[in-house]
Design a protein around this motif. Structure first.
Motif, mmCIF file in Angstrom:
data_model
loop_
_atom_site.group_PDB
_atom_site.id
_atom_site.type_symbol
_atom_site.label_atom_id
_atom_site.label_comp_id
_atom_site.label_asym_id
_atom_site.label_seq_id
_atom_site.Cartn_x
_atom_site.Cartn_y
_atom_site.Cartn_z
ATOM 1 N N VAL A 5 0.862 -1.188 0.000
ATOM 2 C CA VAL A 5 0.000 0.000 0.000
ATOM 3 C C VAL A 5 0.895 1.232 0.000
ATOM 4 C CG1 VAL A 5 -1.825 -1.190 1.270
ATOM 5 C CG2 VAL A 5 -0.154 0.150 2.540
ATOM 6 N N TRP A 6 0.333 2.351 -0.413
ATOM 7 C CA TRP A 6 1.029 3.626 -0.365
ATOM 8 C C TRP A 6 -0.002 4.730 -0.178
ATOM 9 C CZ3 TRP A 6 6.020 4.021 0.433
ATOM 10 C CH2 TRP A 6 6.589 5.302 0.426
ATOM 11 N N PRO A 7 0.206 5.698 0.699
ATOM 12 C CA PRO A 7 1.382 5.896 1.552
ATOM 13 C C PRO A 7 1.436 4.910 2.717
ATOM 14 C CG PRO A 7 -0.298 7.521 2.060
ATOM 15 C CD PRO A 7 -0.807 6.767 0.873
ATOM 16 N N PRO A 8 2.579 4.875 3.429
ATOM 17 C CA PRO A 8 2.708 3.986 4.592
ATOM 18 C C PRO A 8 1.619 4.268 5.621
ATOM 19 C CG PRO A 8 4.841 4.906 4.006
ATOM 20 C CD PRO A 8 3.821 5.634 3.185
ATOM 21 N N ARG A 9 1.190 3.201 6.300
ATOM 22 C CA ARG A 9 0.128 3.322 7.310
ATOM 23 C C ARG A 9 0.543 2.662 8.606
ATOM 24 N NH1 ARG A 9 -4.453 0.715 3.632
ATOM 25 N NH2 ARG A 9 -4.873 -0.309 5.620
ATOM 26 N N GLY A 10 0.520 3.441 9.696
ATOM 27 C CA GLY A 10 0.754 2.877 11.028
ATOM 28 C C GLY A 10 2.154 3.106 11.552
ATOM 29 N N GLU A 11 2.226 3.303 12.848
ATOM 30 C CA GLU A 11 3.505 3.564 13.522
ATOM 31 C C GLU A 11 4.008 2.342 14.291
ATOM 32 O OE1 GLU A 11 5.137 6.527 13.292
ATOM 33 O OE2 GLU A 11 3.569 7.116 11.882
ATOM 34 N N ARG A 12 3.230 1.269 14.302
ATOM 35 C CA ARG A 12 3.665 0.067 15.002
ATOM 36 C C ARG A 12 4.582 -0.742 14.089
ATOM 37 N NH1 ARG A 12 -2.194 -1.696 17.620
ATOM 38 N NH2 ARG A 12 -1.952 -0.511 19.549
ATOM 39 N N GLY A 13 5.150 -1.794 14.650
ATOM 40 C CA GLY A 13 6.006 -2.638 13.827
ATOM 41 C C GLY A 13 7.328 -1.959 13.521
ATOM 42 N N PHE A 14 8.001 -2.452 12.491
ATOM 43 C CA PHE A 14 9.303 -1.908 12.109
ATOM 44 C C PHE A 14 9.569 -2.314 10.665
ATOM 45 C CE2 PHE A 14 9.874 -6.075 13.986
ATOM 46 C CZ PHE A 14 10.782 -6.709 13.154
ATOM 47 N N GLY A 15 10.680 -1.865 10.124
ATOM 48 C CA GLY A 15 11.034 -2.234 8.758
ATOM 49 C C GLY A 15 9.983 -1.769 7.755
ATOM 50 N N TYR A 16 9.516 -2.698 6.930
ATOM 51 C CA TYR A 16 8.558 -2.386 5.865
ATOM 52 C C TYR A 16 7.101 -2.588 6.295
ATOM 53 C CZ TYR A 16 12.677 -2.642 2.804
ATOM 54 O OH TYR A 16 13.906 -2.440 2.217
ATOM 55 N N ASP A 17 6.860 -2.788 7.588
ATOM 56 C CA ASP A 17 5.522 -3.154 8.061
ATOM 57 C C ASP A 17 4.430 -2.184 7.619
ATOM 58 O OD1 ASP A 17 6.530 -5.389 9.273
ATOM 59 O OD2 ASP A 17 6.246 -4.692 11.336
ATOM 60 N N ALA A 18 4.755 -0.891 7.552
ATOM 61 C CA ALA A 18 3.731 0.124 7.285
ATOM 62 C C ALA A 18 3.223 0.119 5.843
ATOM 63 C CB ALA A 18 4.261 1.510 7.647
ATOM 64 N N GLN B 137 -5.765 -4.017 7.970
ATOM 65 C CA GLN B 137 -4.720 -3.190 8.561
ATOM 66 C C GLN B 137 -3.360 -3.659 8.074
ATOM 67 O OE1 GLN B 137 -5.544 -3.892 12.797
ATOM 68 N NE2 GLN B 137 -6.115 -1.739 12.982
ATOM 69 N N THR B 138 -2.458 -2.689 7.876
ATOM 70 C CA THR B 138 -1.080 -3.060 7.570
ATOM 71 C C THR B 138 -0.427 -3.623 8.829
ATOM 72 O OG1 THR B 138 -0.095 -0.943 8.226
ATOM 73 C CG2 THR B 138 -0.910 -1.123 5.942
ATOM 74 N N PHE B 139 0.722 -4.263 8.654
ATOM 75 C CA PHE B 139 1.482 -4.730 9.820
ATOM 76 C C PHE B 139 1.871 -3.548 10.709
ATOM 77 C CE2 PHE B 139 3.412 -9.103 8.476
ATOM 78 C CZ PHE B 139 2.154 -9.681 8.621
ATOM 79 N N GLY B 140 1.992 -2.358 10.124
ATOM 80 C CA GLY B 140 2.325 -1.174 10.898
ATOM 81 C C GLY B 140 1.165 -0.650 11.737
ATOM 82 N N GLU B 141 -0.062 -1.034 11.376
ATOM 83 C CA GLU B 141 -1.251 -0.601 12.129
ATOM 84 C C GLU B 141 -1.702 -1.631 13.157
ATOM 85 O OE1 GLU B 141 -3.961 1.920 9.068
ATOM 86 O OE2 GLU B 141 -3.458 -0.090 8.367
ATOM 87 N N MET B 142 -1.305 -2.879 12.951
ATOM 88 C CA MET B 142 -1.828 -3.971 13.778
ATOM 89 C C MET B 142 -1.317 -3.940 15.203
ATOM 90 S SD MET B 142 -1.736 -7.499 11.677
ATOM 91 C CE MET B 142 -2.828 -7.819 10.311
ATOM 92 N N ASP B 143 -2.180 -4.396 16.109
ATOM 93 C CA ASP B 143 -1.748 -4.703 17.456
ATOM 94 C C ASP B 143 -0.679 -5.806 17.354
ATOM 95 O OD1 ASP B 143 -2.451 -4.793 20.525
ATOM 96 O OD2 ASP B 143 -2.366 -6.881 19.847
ATOM 97 N N PRO B 144 0.418 -5.706 18.137
ATOM 98 C CA PRO B 144 1.488 -6.700 18.026
ATOM 99 C C PRO B 144 1.001 -8.147 18.151
ATOM 100 C CG PRO B 144 2.232 -4.865 19.371
ATOM 101 C CD PRO B 144 0.781 -4.614 19.077
#
Length: 209
Positions: free
Chosen positions: A159-172, A181-188
């Motif tokens: 997806v673009w633009p990146p979504r979410g502040e969680r996770g790391f690397g390319y998760d967003a 939800q992206t990996f950057g948006e998901m609850d861990p």
């Protein structure tokens, strides 16, 4: 998926106690520690032990994971677990793949890496697909040189633009198939349930604990 051609009973079990997490990536160490917490293991990161980061000269995720685990086990005298993982984009022929961290540059800036991926996909033209998958290879090494390895995968789209502040690397920028939800948006915990790392961990846990 432990070593080629092995019978299941040949897999070595991991005894409770100290286990080196052969990574200097705080996000990875955090995820791996959370996944290991139920199994009586005391994780210690390579950074805590001041172990050097080896040069990743392997040509596959498994080869790089083995290289990191074997060095950490050798230097620490303890069993060591290493992860080599990355984002593989179909339109880019599987890149960045094993070079996922290098696309972030020396400063490990994944905002730069995500922009590089997006620019590369767009350069392929409007018909370029956005299918992608994450791969995680785990290697568990003992000081005597014995290694077990496991490989997990999760499929999705970019997806673009990146979504979410969680996770790391390319998760967003990674949206798993069937998810909203992206990996950057998901609850861990939600990410741990479906991620490539969780897939590899399920295999490792079934084999060595």
């Amino acid at each position: 998926m432990s070593g080629e051609g092995k019978e299941p009973q040949a897999i070595r079990k991991l005894a409770p106690g100290k286990l080196v997490i052969a990574s200097h990536n705080p996000g990875k160490v955090r995820e791996i520690t959370a996944l290991l917490s139920p199994y009586g293991v005391e994780p210690i990161s390579a950074a805590e032990l001041d172990l050097p980061e080896p040069e990743e000269t392997g040509t596959t995720f498994v080869a790089n994971a083995e290289l990191k685990a074997m060095q950490a086990a050798d230097l620490s005298g303890l069993p060591a677990l290493a992860d080599d993982s990355g984002l593989c984009v179909e339109a880019l022929g599987g890149d960045p793949g094993i070079f996922s961290a290098r696309w972030a540059g020396e400063t490990k800036d994944f905002a730069v890496a995500m922009q590089r991926v997006e620019d590369a996909v767009r350069a392929k033209g409007p018909l370029a697909g956005r299918d992608a998958h994450f791969v995680c290879a785990l290697a568990l090494a003992w000081p005597d040189g014995h290694v077990e390895w496991f490989e997990g995968r999760v499929d999705g789209t970019l997806v673009w633009p990146p979504r979410g502040e969680r996770g790391f690397g390319y998760d967003a920028i990674f949206l798993p198939n069937g998810g909203e939800q992206t990996f950057g948006e998901m609850d861990p915990d939600a990410k741990h349930a479906i991620s490539h790392r969780a897939d590899a961990f399920r295999q490792l846990v079934a084999a060595v604990f």
